[in-house]
Scaffold this motif. Structure first.
Motif, PDB file in Angstrom:
ATOM      1  N   PRO B 116       0.823  -1.253   0.027  1.00 19.96           N
ATOM      2  CA  PRO B 116       0.035   0.047   0.079  1.00 19.96           C
ATOM      3  C   PRO B 116       0.927   1.153  -0.065  1.00 19.96           C
ATOM      4  O   PRO B 116       1.938   1.480   0.644  1.00 19.96           O
ATOM      5  CB  PRO B 116      -0.693  -0.248   1.423  1.00 19.96           C
ATOM      6  N   ARG B 117       0.330   2.245  -0.738  1.00 14.82           N
ATOM      7  CA  ARG B 117       0.970   3.694  -0.828  1.00 14.82           C
ATOM      8  C   ARG B 117       0.744   4.308   0.380  1.00 14.82           C
ATOM      9  O   ARG B 117      -0.566   4.598   0.698  1.00 14.82           O
ATOM     10  CB  ARG B 117       0.656   4.118  -1.976  1.00 14.82           C
ATOM     11  N   ILE B 118       1.455   4.719   1.388  1.00 12.58           N
ATOM     12  CA  ILE B 118       1.380   5.377   2.807  1.00 12.58           C
ATOM     13  C   ILE B 118       1.287   6.707   2.321  1.00 12.58           C
ATOM     14  O   ILE B 118       2.972   6.987   2.305  1.00 12.58           O
ATOM     15  CB  ILE B 118       1.956   4.566   3.728  1.00 12.58           C
ATOM     16  N   PRO B 119       0.568   7.582   2.853  1.00 14.45           N
ATOM     17  CA  PRO B 119       1.124   9.135   2.531  1.00 14.45           C
ATOM     18  C   PRO B 119       2.123   9.475   3.894  1.00 14.45           C
ATOM     19  O   PRO B 119       1.998   8.815   5.099  1.00 14.45           O
ATOM     20  CB  PRO B 119      -0.343   9.869   2.822  1.00 14.45           C
ATOM     21  N   ASP B 120       2.821  10.332   3.566  1.00 15.41           N
ATOM     22  CA  ASP B 120       3.739  10.767   4.721  1.00 15.41           C
ATOM     23  C   ASP B 120       3.435  11.846   5.537  1.00 15.41           C
ATOM     24  O   ASP B 120       3.600  13.142   5.517  1.00 15.41           O
ATOM     25  CB  ASP B 120       5.155  11.454   3.725  1.00 15.41           C
ATOM     26  N   ILE B 121       2.503  11.398   6.359  1.00 18.78           N
ATOM     27  CA  ILE B 121       1.746  12.376   7.285  1.00 18.78           C
ATOM     28  C   ILE B 121       2.076  11.614   8.650  1.00 18.78           C
ATOM     29  O   ILE B 121       2.171  10.424   8.870  1.00 18.78           O
ATOM     30  CB  ILE B 121       0.388  12.605   7.129  1.00 18.78           C
ATOM     31  N   ILE B 161     -10.929  -0.110  -4.233  1.00 21.30           N
ATOM     32  CA  ILE B 161     -11.004  -0.967  -2.615  1.00 21.30           C
ATOM     33  C   ILE B 161     -11.087   0.345  -1.683  1.00 21.30           C
ATOM     34  O   ILE B 161     -12.066  -0.171  -0.876  1.00 21.30           O
ATOM     35  CB  ILE B 161      -9.282  -1.513  -2.396  1.00 21.30           C
ATOM     36  N   GLY B 162     -10.920   1.411  -1.941  1.00 20.35           N
ATOM     37  CA  GLY B 162     -11.220   1.968  -0.534  1.00 20.35           C
ATOM     38  C   GLY B 162     -12.699   2.486  -0.622  1.00 20.35           C
ATOM     39  O   GLY B 162     -13.623   2.273   0.597  1.00 20.35           O
ATOM     40  N   ILE B 163     -13.434   2.501  -1.812  1.00 22.77           N
ATOM     41  CA  ILE B 163     -14.837   2.879  -1.835  1.00 22.77           C
ATOM     42  C   ILE B 163     -15.531   1.597  -1.274  1.00 22.77           C
ATOM     43  O   ILE B 163     -16.593   1.445  -0.640  1.00 22.77           O
ATOM     44  CB  ILE B 163     -15.162   2.927  -3.400  1.00 22.77           C
ATOM     45  N   ARG B 244      -4.656   4.665  -0.719  1.00 17.70           N
ATOM     46  CA  ARG B 244      -4.360   5.445  -1.754  1.00 17.70           C
ATOM     47  C   ARG B 244      -3.634   4.908  -2.911  1.00 17.70           C
ATOM     48  O   ARG B 244      -2.861   5.306  -3.519  1.00 17.70           O
ATOM     49  CB  ARG B 244      -3.302   6.541  -0.959  1.00 17.70           C
ATOM     50  N   GLY B 245      -4.042   3.532  -3.341  1.00 18.54           N
ATOM     51  CA  GLY B 245      -3.386   2.838  -4.265  1.00 18.54           C
ATOM     52  C   GLY B 245      -2.341   1.935  -3.716  1.00 18.54           C
ATOM     53  O   GLY B 245      -1.918   1.795  -2.572  1.00 18.54           O
ATOM     54  N   MET B 246      -1.699   1.363  -4.742  1.00 15.93           N
ATOM     55  CA  MET B 246      -0.695   0.202  -4.337  1.00 15.93           C
ATOM     56  C   MET B 246       0.448   0.622  -5.274  1.00 15.93           C
ATOM     57  O   MET B 246       0.335   0.933  -6.358  1.00 15.93           O
ATOM     58  CB  MET B 246      -1.248  -1.112  -4.978  1.00 15.93           C
TER      59      MET B 246
END
Lengths: 460, 460
Positions: B116-121, B161-163, B244-246
């Motif tokens: 998984p794409r993990i946001p940098d937050i 997938i999120g939806i 947020r996508g893969m």
């Protein structure tokens, strides 16, 4: 000046021609002064839906008048119901009506449809003996099957319409026997092995079959039908439906000297112009069940008595009327029919047709569920794919299932139309979602099975 | 002598590779001595089905173990679960395991999947913050959404997938907010106008959306998540799913010096051989979500993280292992997803992708019922078809409906693959049965609408 157009016939062919013009917009419509002449009293009907209405799937009234005459009159069409064309005079550019009137035309559209093929045996005119070709036929059958004395029904013919009507009788509780010359039902669109699957399902549903035999006679008591005699055996019958296929209705065209082809349909060019004396007439069209098509696989004439064929033909006719250049392609005739709780589909040619034309076939066949093991209520699907043994091109496809038949047939239509080979199909990506498909789909397996046979045949 | 094959990864890519070998029969299987090494504990799972299991459509247990390890071991596979590959040594033809063991190979298959794409937050490691990529993720989300204190959920990302997960939360009665950067959901497969239809449906189902914004931070109370902060606004959250996508999981490949492409996926040739130092290695394959594909329309690299992509890739790898010549075609990536009570499908490229590549698009769009007026319970279908403005070829298709989406996408796949133009498609015959289709189908109308626009654009 608006061009004077006369359309003979108000079935799907006449109706779709009008609709194709409406679709072009008000400007296009203004270019024409259109008279449609039809024998029947009402507006447009969905004849294909009538057997299903007999099964109780639809309401008969809903399907027998899709659009009333007023809908067409409202577009400015001179829509004449209950009127018959008695002759076409190509030299005079005129048609004669049973009212004594003569209608001049600049463009003529012959959409005279089909008529049931009636076997040359005794008793076909008895009361209770029906065909299933018109709204009136449907209403007559409905009344007969609902009569309290109706106990036994016989359907002569194992094509889609005959089988649909037989299922209707059986659902209604009548003891129903189908008599057919072929060993398996739907032989015009299914190979015998696929037809057997349908046969088994229908026997399980309570239908009885007499196969490989033709009817000797239909017997009555007074004017009323009582039995059908097959191979000396008398089968009791309170209703008999003759459903041995349809013939193009070409009487008017033939009398006018228009060329009729080897299949019995009117010959046309790819713009649906008819031929007289070796010349195509640029202002006289024929379309629908009364014409013959060129088959896309064999390139020989064939009949394609399908609403889907008419829909494309109507576009071609209207484009030509408007001066466009939009020609008809040879037909692949994708067909689908709801039989009872399952559907049958077919596109391209069958093994029998291939054999008749000397085309050697390698086929891939598979039956398996449409969805994953964890999907409750998944259905089974049987697929047979026919490939030309030499070019490895897909030339036919047959599917039986309770779901997803039509769209798969349409997808395979594109594959056949575009000359796709077994190998190309086996590389096809197939959309997957566990709720609606199987990751290794039955079609993938059917293709793989064909690929294996090609490899064996090639000694690889 | 059996060829020693090592497969890294037991997701769809590894599993389908094994299945493709099994499919070739016992003789083929005997040629190989196969070890599969996977991090996860269980056998094969249907990851795509996990979000739907969260929605209650499937039983979670049914989808998380499709085949137990024993099923593969029974075929003679050395199937090692709970084991990690720590390094690939291409010079030595060996992989190192976390057990300290070193496995020699003659053929290596890299099937390391995605991450998984993990946001940098801030806050992504808080308890209650999940991703949805593995069976464990699914089980974690299931537990979190079923916890009695769960009231508010936030999904970050508006992809399929999120939806799907958001719908699961909403069905469960949680107040659910989707935060996404794009103005409409499913933007990777749907144009904004089609995405809007999905958006409206989901809002009607009770989902809330914050669009065009990204998340500032995820806030917790102690170790536990409490809120998501978007544009300064604090949205309460007991569960957060980051979707947020893969990204292709290429760590091992990269460390081994294997070439990674511009999309972040492993570069391969059309036999799925990996590249090192400018040369493709004939005994090292990569397939599945960790590789990049060539897009069939743009001929540029793209990711295609779909089970359907893997299925074709696995056949190519196994054919190559067996010495056949069977190459991969550029991808059209037909995708379909069950969202809630409706499905969304897409194939080819979207308008955004076309624009990014300088391809001018003419589109045809139509929404109408799938069946005749007299069919009770008919559904609506929205279709958008994208054509290249120059060649008039179909290059993309998007469909939203409660039924018949997957097979139509697959049919259009063939049309795109075979370079069919709008005009060719408008001449297509379409199977018709009043119980399962409409004579003038929504797809026919969408094609006609595109043809009209071409005519206008050409000044005809």
């Amino acid at each position: 000046m608006a061009k004077k157009v006369v359309i003979i016939g108000g079935g799907d062919a006449g109706t779709y021609t009008l609709e194709a013009i409406f679709k072009k917009g008000a400007e296009a419509l203004k270019q024409f002064d259109i008279t449609l002449v039809k024998k029947e009293k009402g507006g447009s009907a969905s004849i294909c839906a009538v057997p299903l209405a007999l099964q109780g799937v639809f309401d008969m009234k809903d399907v027998t008048e899709i659009e009333p005459p007023e809908a067409f009159i409202g577009h400015g069409i001179d829509y004449r119901t209950g009127t018959e064309v008695t002759g076409i005079n190509l030299e005079d550019s005129a048609v004669s009506l049973n009212t004594g009137e003569k209608l001049k035309y600049e463009y003529l559209v012959i959409a005279t449809g089909r008529k049931p093929r009636i076997p040359d045996i005794e008793g076909t005119a008895l009361e209770g003996v029906c065909t299933m070709s018109t709204v009136e036929d449907g209403e007559k059958i409905e009344a007969a099957m609902n009569a309290p004395e109706a106990k036994n029904a016989v359907v002569i013919g194992g094509g889609p319409i005959g089988i649909q009507v037989a299922v209707a009788f059986s659902k209604k509780g009548l003891k129903t026997t189908v008599v057919m010359g072929h060993p398996t039902p739907l032989s015009s669109i299914l190979d015998p092995d696929m037809g057997s699957i349908v046969h088994e399902k229908l026997v399980k549903d309570g239908l009885e079959f007499i196969v490989g035999k033709s009817v000797d006679s239909i017997n009555g008591e007074g004017a009323k039908v009582r039995a059908v005699v097959v191979g000396g055996e008398k089968i009791p019958a309170d209703i008999v439906v003759i459903s041995r296929g349809m013939l193009p209705n070409t009487d008017l065209a033939e009398k006018a000297g228009i060329k009729i082809g080897e299949t019995g349909g009117i010959v046309t060019d790819q713009f649906l112009h008819v031929n007289k004396g070796g010349r195509y007439l640029s202002n006289v069209y024929a379309l629908g069940d009364c014409v013959e098509m060129i088959d896309a696989i064999t390139l020989r004439p064939r009949l394609s008595l399908l609403a889907s064929t008419v829909l494309v033909q109507a576009k071609v006719v209207v484009n030509d009327l408007l001066g466009g250049s939009y020609s008809l392609e040879p037909a692949l005739s994708p067909a689908v029919a709801t039989i009872s709780n399952f559907q049958v589909g077919s596109v391209g040619i069958t093994s029998a047709t291939a054999e008749r034309h000397g085309i050697e076939v390698i086929s891939g066949k598979k039956e398996k569920p449409t969805k994953a093991r964890f999907y409750h209520g998944r259905k089974s699907m049987a697929v047979k794919l026919l490939f030309d043994a030499y070019s490895e091109r897909l030339i036919g496809a047959q599917i039986i299932s309770e779901e997803m038949v039509a769209d798969r047939i349409d997808g395979l239509y594109n594959a056949i139309r575009q000359d796709m080979t077994a190998k190309e199909l086996s590389r096809m990506e197939k959309s997957f979602d566990p709720y609606i498909s199987l990751h290794r789909d039955v079609m993938v397996d059917a293709v793989e099975s064909a690929v294996e046979q090609f490899m064996k045949a090639r000694g690889r």
